[in-house]
Design a protein around this motif. Sequence first.
Motif, PDB file in Angstrom:
ATOM      1  N   ASP A 189      56.564  56.327 105.768  1.00  0.00           N
ATOM      2  CA  ASP A 189      55.793  55.225 104.901  1.00  0.00           C
ATOM      3  C   ASP A 189      55.717  54.632 106.111  1.00  0.00           C
ATOM      4  O   ASP A 189      53.881  54.773 105.645  1.00  0.00           O
ATOM      5  CB  ASP A 189      56.915  54.676 103.983  1.00  0.00           C
ATOM      6  CG  ASP A 189      57.663  54.879 103.252  1.00  0.00           C
ATOM      7  OD1 ASP A 189      57.891  56.459 102.760  1.00  0.00           O
ATOM      8  OD2 ASP A 189      58.723  54.538 103.050  1.00  0.00           O
ATOM      9  N   ASP A 216      67.826  57.015 105.088  1.00  0.00           N
ATOM     10  CA  ASP A 216      66.174  55.404 105.176  1.00  0.00           C
ATOM     11  C   ASP A 216      65.664  55.422 106.830  1.00  0.00           C
ATOM     12  O   ASP A 216      64.223  55.101 106.392  1.00  0.00           O
ATOM     13  CB  ASP A 216      66.513  54.189 104.528  1.00  0.00           C
ATOM     14  CG  ASP A 216      66.947  54.505 102.932  1.00  0.00           C
ATOM     15  OD1 ASP A 216      66.333  55.627 102.443  1.00  0.00           O
ATOM     16  OD2 ASP A 216      67.719  53.743 102.404  1.00  0.00           O
ATOM     17  N   GLU A 260      51.632  56.633 106.736  1.00  0.00           N
ATOM     18  CA  GLU A 260      50.910  56.804 105.733  1.00  0.00           C
ATOM     19  C   GLU A 260      50.302  55.389 105.366  1.00  0.00           C
ATOM     20  O   GLU A 260      48.830  55.298 105.241  1.00  0.00           O
ATOM     21  CB  GLU A 260      51.834  56.905 103.862  1.00  0.00           C
ATOM     22  CG  GLU A 260      51.907  58.348 104.641  1.00  0.00           C
ATOM     23  CD  GLU A 260      52.971  58.732 103.567  1.00  0.00           C
ATOM     24  OE1 GLU A 260      53.088  58.250 102.690  1.00  0.00           O
ATOM     25  OE2 GLU A 260      53.309  60.084 103.330  1.00  0.00           O
ATOM     26  N   GLU A 261      51.027  54.503 105.199  1.00  0.00           N
ATOM     27  CA  GLU A 261      50.891  52.545 104.938  1.00  0.00           C
ATOM     28  C   GLU A 261      49.829  52.255 106.126  1.00  0.00           C
ATOM     29  O   GLU A 261      48.734  51.576 105.372  1.00  0.00           O
ATOM     30  CB  GLU A 261      52.269  52.306 104.324  1.00  0.00           C
ATOM     31  CG  GLU A 261      52.209  52.319 102.851  1.00  0.00           C
ATOM     32  CD  GLU A 261      53.842  51.898 102.707  1.00  0.00           C
ATOM     33  OE1 GLU A 261      53.665  50.755 103.258  1.00  0.00           O
ATOM     34  OE2 GLU A 261      54.814  52.422 102.077  1.00  0.00           O
ATOM     35  N   LYS A 319      58.514  44.706 104.306  1.00  0.00           N
ATOM     36  CA  LYS A 319      59.171  45.260 103.756  1.00  0.00           C
ATOM     37  C   LYS A 319      60.549  44.421 102.870  1.00  0.00           C
ATOM     38  O   LYS A 319      61.369  45.340 102.247  1.00  0.00           O
ATOM     39  CB  LYS A 319      60.130  47.157 103.611  1.00  0.00           C
ATOM     40  CG  LYS A 319      58.139  47.805 104.109  1.00  0.00           C
ATOM     41  CD  LYS A 319      57.604  48.159 103.000  1.00  0.00           C
ATOM     42  CE  LYS A 319      56.855  48.657 102.724  1.00  0.00           C
ATOM     43  NZ  LYS A 319      55.780  49.301 101.682  1.00  0.00           N
ATOM     44  N   ARG A 371      63.297  57.881 106.876  1.00  0.00           N
ATOM     45  CA  ARG A 371      62.072  58.264 105.529  1.00  0.00           C
ATOM     46  C   ARG A 371      61.227  57.060 106.187  1.00  0.00           C
ATOM     47  O   ARG A 371      59.525  57.328 106.653  1.00  0.00           O
ATOM     48  CB  ARG A 371      62.904  58.112 104.748  1.00  0.00           C
ATOM     49  CG  ARG A 371      61.589  57.971 103.373  1.00  0.00           C
ATOM     50  CD  ARG A 371      62.423  57.453 102.109  1.00  0.00           C
ATOM     51  NE  ARG A 371      63.214  56.440 101.948  1.00  0.00           N
ATOM     52  CZ  ARG A 371      62.351  54.614 102.271  1.00  0.00           C
ATOM     53  NH1 ARG A 371      61.435  54.866 102.165  1.00  0.00           N
ATOM     54  NH2 ARG A 371      63.378  53.764 102.009  1.00  0.00           N
ATOM     55  N   ILE A 372      61.205  55.565 106.434  1.00  0.00           N
ATOM     56  CA  ILE A 372      60.415  55.197 107.213  1.00  0.00           C
ATOM     57  C   ILE A 372      59.704  55.195 108.049  1.00  0.00           C
ATOM     58  O   ILE A 372      58.189  54.587 107.954  1.00  0.00           O
ATOM     59  CB  ILE A 372      61.227  53.139 107.528  1.00  0.00           C
ATOM     60  CG1 ILE A 372      62.098  52.369 106.688  1.00  0.00           C
ATOM     61  CG2 ILE A 372      60.564  52.182 108.825  1.00  0.00           C
ATOM     62  CD1 ILE A 372      63.350  52.098 106.822  1.00  0.00           C
TER      63      ILE A 372
END
Length: 555
Positions: free
Chosen positions: A458, A451, A461-462, A440, A454-455
């Motif tokens: 992500d 962030d 989910e990914e 990323k 937040r990572i």
Amino acid sequence: MKILLTAINSKYIHSNLAVRYLKAFTKDLDCECTIKEFSINDRIEKIFEKIIEEKPNVVAFSCYIWNIEYVVKLSNLIKILDEKIEILYGGPEVSYDGEKFLSQNPGEYLIVEEGEETFRDFIEWKLGIGNLKINNIKGLYYKNEKEISFDGERKPMDLNKTVFPYEKDDELHNKIVYYESSRGCPFKCKYCLSSTTHGVRFMDVSRVKKELQFFIDKGVKLIKFVDRTFNCNHRFSMDIWKFLIDAKTDATFHFEISADILTDEEINLLNTAPKGRIQLEVGVQTTNNEILKNIDRNIKFEDIKEKVLRLEKNRNIKQHLDLIGGLPGETFDMFKKSFNDVYSIAPEEVQLGFLKLLKGSSMRFETEKWGMVYSPYAPYEILSTDSISYDEILKLKRTEEVVDKYYNSQKFGNILKYFMPKFESPFDFFFKLGTYFKNKGYLDRNISSADYYRIFMDFTEEILNENTEILSEIIKYDYLKFNKKKWLPTFLNRVVEKDIHKKIRTELKKENIEDVHVERFDIDILKYEICGEIVKDTKYVIFDENNEDNIKYFE
């Protein structure tokens, strides 16, 4: 005559002990010794400007692996501007190839090994005191026209002859203060410069206590002992630890120790310390006993683990365990096992470092034996061996970055607990997260503190292809524990229930509880924090704004 003792530290909050020792040991001489400290984050042009503003006759540089490039550049700038300013080098980075270093760089003098007595002789010679001549100064290289001269090494000094390097007017409040009570190390680890010295010298214990009391009275918050193995003398370590445990202070004292030689008496004493009073740094390096033999560490991880776990029981001693990547003979998978072994102990910090082939260390003479390739530039870090490739080293470095951010900060504990069962091992999780960071681009730029939370959403989910309903509640809790509570990042759910919050605050005021934050959670978050069990249930959590550990439900 004015001598500028110049220190370029690795961080602003660090302080340099060596230059303070030199100044203190010569303060009775008719010479103006001034200390200037900078950091490697300062622009070289600005450091150069500050040096020249002092109008020194001699600039003395304290040289280490982290600042040697700065030192060389500054020395060249000084000589370009004013050839009359003399330059004196000292420190571990120039002590083992003094003649070569001085012949290849600008400057007139270089002190090897301990500097106090040599520095004093140097000043006395400069001042013309007595009949001392430069060719009679032990421990000093000097340029004699175009040749380099040296009158031999100096014997190690009696530590009790050193002068306490701190003064009442020193501004130490926002600094990490370094202190030593001994020099030398009884062990012979091949990668360490201490392996080149013989024996350990201790300062008088009564003097140590008096000097530690100086820090306590001055209100210093963190004192780091630079002793290589503080607990190698049982009677000495017991005496100092007891003094600090009984002291009236909120300061923290940091020690590097060898955990395997801790005695029952020492462990029992340390278990009585107030929480936060003592930090211990334990050099594990690897949990593979065969690899330990390769670096002449005659210990077993099982012995370290047993002692560390006994200290962990009370959770009053912060323990920092070190691992080194790139050791001779250790493969990527071996390092992975070492990490998982150390992680299972649950120390407060796990530090992943990488082998450095320092000047003067015996490890440098075994490069061919182990197929070692290392950088010729400071800090001389390992690039590959016949057991681990450069690509694998880079993978460990990515892992190290996320371990340091997420584990060592101790601000993401519940989030990490959520992920661990989803991977085969702790290393696999951090390795996968580090790879995600790399892909990323997060390792190449600054990201916000929000962030970093937040990572995880992500990433889930990914990479895991899972929903984040439960995870978001856990992230919200860890975020609120360590950040401002009135604002919540938009990716986290905040349910605003004004009537309920007003009712809760009214009830709390009856108990004279006002400086709090109320937050709704849709899982029993405190139960999860204690035992890791996820139970869906609406709960209102009360955060004490003045005490991050005081968190409870509104019942």
